[in-house]
Design an enzyme around this catalytic site. Structure first.
Site, PDB file in Angstrom:
ATOM      1  N   HIS A   1       6.045   0.847  -7.518  1.00  0.00           N
ATOM      2  CA  HIS A   1       4.580   0.938  -7.484  1.00  0.00           C
ATOM      3  C   HIS A   1       4.226   2.388  -7.842  1.00  0.00           C
ATOM      4  O   HIS A   1       4.978   3.308  -7.511  1.00  0.00           O
ATOM      5  CB  HIS A   1       4.122   0.616  -6.061  1.00  0.00           C
TER       6      HIS A   1
ATOM      7  N   ASP B   1      10.367   3.070   0.381  1.00  0.00           N
ATOM      8  CA  ASP B   1       8.991   2.587   0.385  1.00  0.00           C
ATOM      9  C   ASP B   1       9.042   1.182   0.982  1.00  0.00           C
ATOM     10  O   ASP B   1       9.483   0.238   0.323  1.00  0.00           O
ATOM     11  CB  ASP B   1       8.470   2.586  -1.057  1.00  0.00           C
TER      12      ASP B   1
ATOM     13  N   GLN C   1       6.103  -3.247   1.253  1.00  0.00           N
ATOM     14  CA  GLN C   1       6.212  -4.710   1.177  1.00  0.00           C
ATOM     15  C   GLN C   1       7.227  -5.268   2.178  1.00  0.00           C
ATOM     16  O   GLN C   1       7.241  -6.461   2.434  1.00  0.00           O
ATOM     17  CB  GLN C   1       6.617  -5.150  -0.240  1.00  0.00           C
TER      18      GLN C   1
ATOM     19  N   LYS D   1      -0.944  -3.866   5.133  1.00  0.00           N
ATOM     20  CA  LYS D   1      -0.107  -4.963   4.624  1.00  0.00           C
ATOM     21  C   LYS D   1       0.610  -5.674   5.773  1.00  0.00           C
ATOM     22  O   LYS D   1       1.449  -6.542   5.572  1.00  0.00           O
ATOM     23  CB  LYS D   1       0.903  -4.421   3.615  1.00  0.00           C
TER      24      LYS D   1
ATOM     25  N   CYS E   1      -0.187  -2.023 -10.387  1.00  0.00           N
ATOM     26  CA  CYS E   1       0.151  -0.591 -10.233  1.00  0.00           C
ATOM     27  C   CYS E   1       1.627  -0.355 -10.546  1.00  0.00           C
ATOM     28  O   CYS E   1       2.315   0.416  -9.846  1.00  0.00           O
ATOM     29  CB  CYS E   1      -0.182  -0.067  -8.840  1.00  0.00           C
TER      30      CYS E   1
HETATM   31  N1  PLP Z   1       4.362   0.773  -2.576  1.00  0.00           N
HETATM   32  C1  PLP Z   1       4.367  -0.556  -2.698  1.00  0.00           C
HETATM   33  C2  PLP Z   1       5.672  -1.284  -2.912  1.00  0.00           C
HETATM   34  C3  PLP Z   1       3.175  -1.267  -2.617  1.00  0.00           C
HETATM   35  O1  PLP Z   1       3.188  -2.596  -2.746  1.00  0.00           O
HETATM   36  C4  PLP Z   1       1.966  -0.556  -2.419  1.00  0.00           C
HETATM   37  C5  PLP Z   1       0.687  -1.264  -2.417  1.00  0.00           C
HETATM   38  O2  PLP Z   1       0.537  -2.327  -2.967  1.00  0.00           O
HETATM   39  C6  PLP Z   1       2.035   0.836  -2.275  1.00  0.00           C
HETATM   40  C7  PLP Z   1       3.247   1.466  -2.371  1.00  0.00           C
HETATM   41  C8  PLP Z   1       0.810   1.637  -2.010  1.00  0.00           C
HETATM   42  O3  PLP Z   1       0.312   1.332  -0.731  1.00  0.00           O
HETATM   43  P1  PLP Z   1      -1.051   1.963  -0.231  1.00  0.00           P
HETATM   44  O4  PLP Z   1      -2.057   1.688  -1.305  1.00  0.00           O
HETATM   45  O5  PLP Z   1      -1.334   1.230   1.036  1.00  0.00           O
HETATM   46  O6  PLP Z   1      -0.832   3.417  -0.031  1.00  0.00           O
END
Ligand code: PLP
Length: 405
Positions: free
Chosen positions: A122, A199, A202, A225, A363
């Site tokens: 992402h 990260d 998910q 999430k 993204c």
């Molecule tokens: N990393 C992953 C794998 C994600 O799915 C997301 C959001 O969809 C993010 C990072 C970013 O999360 P946030 O927008 O809550 O900071």
């Protein structure tokens, strides 16, 4: 798990959407819906004991401080951190990653160094590292994907060398659903004494996280999430690493003493939480974790896995619909393409039937480039979804396919 009973706890599903039909929410990878207990916990704080934490001696301040501390302990237990000092509240995953990049990595990063990310990241776990490399002259190394959407682990192992300062990798691809082998990733990095950030945006709703067992250096996730509110997230870091870096933000609440000449910083975790925290968010996150714990992550995982398996079988039988990515191990996220139909048209068509899916690049521009597409249709499941909803999705996909044929 009694899905109907669980679903009733989410007030949004009691509302008819503008077209008059029930909301079928299949966009859980973007954000999850909020159960009444989480909404109540936030409302109770504002209505019942609203106060700043840590500083007041009157009763609402004491109540708020206790609730805030309890929420941090809940987070600690949830990810099995050694101590609550290793759990720092941030505004979300992205904020936490930026903080690690800016405060842990960049100060010592040189043009002789490198950082490893993956092709499936992402942007939240890609751009901060890319920019760190661009500003220091360090090399950004990207682990490629195999055609089925799995990471190429052999390529990763070849990218590792003494120059690598950070391996930043998602636990689960938010676009393809690929579940990465974190044990293998961390173990290989350990051989080069490289820091690893996971990260877990998910992962949090999918399975139990044990940071001690994973032995990662940093792990980050967002509350929203995980059935919690937006604007709150967690940065887990090993205690010695969090001790060793300068405060993530300077201000009130993160000091022991300030003179004109110098400041003595507070101990962990307050050292890294300058300014008033998102107190309602922290309390809401605590309530969300309690909600998840009560249902049981295993039950949640089994439910969403069975929906995913069912959907994959149904999609496999559908002419004109292609699944993008068939990783060996996946979470409850599926990307698909309907032949000759733009993903946004698919999403709009389904939306008229009350079915909420996501269309676009999710993204993940580098991943879309790898797949050779502008975007995908993404379906992602949560605890409140039912097999009947999958059937309606499939019917909707058939209709949209035939409509544009
Ligand atoms: N990393 C992953 C794998 C994600 O799915 C997301 C959001 O969809 C993010 C990072 C970013 O999360 P946030 O927008 O809550 O900071």
């Amino acid at each position: 798990m009694n899905v109907e009973a669980v679903k009733k706890q989410f007030p949004i599903f009691n509302k008819a959407n503008p077209a008059g039909n029930e909301l079928i929410y299949l966009d859980n990878a973007a954000t999850t819906q909020k159960p009444q207990v989480v909404i109540d916990a936030i409302a109770d704080y504002y209505a019942g004991y609203n106060s700043n934490v840590g500083r007041g001696s009157y009763w609402p301040a004491t109540a708020a401080t206790i609730a805030f501390k309890e929420a941090r302990n809940t987070v600690q237990d949830f990810i099995n951190a050694r101590t609550h000092k290793e759990c720092i509240f941030t505004s979300g995953t992205t904020d936490a990653i930026n903080k690690v990049a800016n405060n842990y990595l960049i100060p010592n990063l040189t043009s002789a160094d490198s950082v490893i990310v993956t092709e499936m990241e992402h942007h939240g776990n890609f751009v901060p590292w890319q920019q760190a490399c661009l500003s220091s002259g360090a090399k950004l190394k990207v682990i490629p994907l195999r055609d089925n959407g799995d990471l190429d682990y052999e390529a990763y192992e070849q990218l590792l060398d003494d120059s690598v300062r950070m391996v930043a990798v998602t636990a689960i691809s938010n676009a393809l659903g690929t579940k990465n082998d974190l044990k293998r990733i961390v173990e290989a990095a350990r051989a080069f004494n490289t820091a690893v950030l996971i990260d877990a945006a998910q992962l949090v709703t999918h399975e139990k996280i044990d940071v001690q067992q994973l032995d990662c250096d940093f792990l980050v996730f967002s509350g929203h999430k995980l059935f919690g509110p937006t604007g709150i997230g967690v940065l887990y870091g090993k205690e010695d690493l969090l001790e060793g870096i300068p405060p993530l933000s300077y201000g009130g609440g993160m000091v022991k003493q300030v003179t004109v000449e110098e400041t003595i910083f507070a101990d962990l975790p307050e050292k890294h939480e300058g300014g008033t925290s998102n107190i309602a968010g922290v309390i809401g996150l605590g309530a969300a974790i309690c909600f998840v714990n009560k249902l049981g992550l295993t039950a949640i995982h089994e439910h969403t896995k069975s929906l995913t398996d069912y959907t994959l079988v149904k999609l496999g039988d559908l002419d004109g619909v292609r699944i993008l990515g068939l990783p060996d191990e996946r979470a409850s996220v599926i990307s698909l393409a309907v032949e000759k139909v733009h993903p946004h048209d698919v999403a709009s068509f389904l939306s008229e039937r009350g079915i909420a899916i996501r269309a676009g690049h999710h993204c993940t521009h580098p991943l879309m480039k790898r797949l050779g597409v502008q975007g995908t249709c993404r379906v992602s499941f949560g605890i409140y979804n039912k097999p009947e909803e999958v059937d309606m999705l499939i019917e909707g996909l058939i209709e949209v396919r035939d409509f544009f044929a």
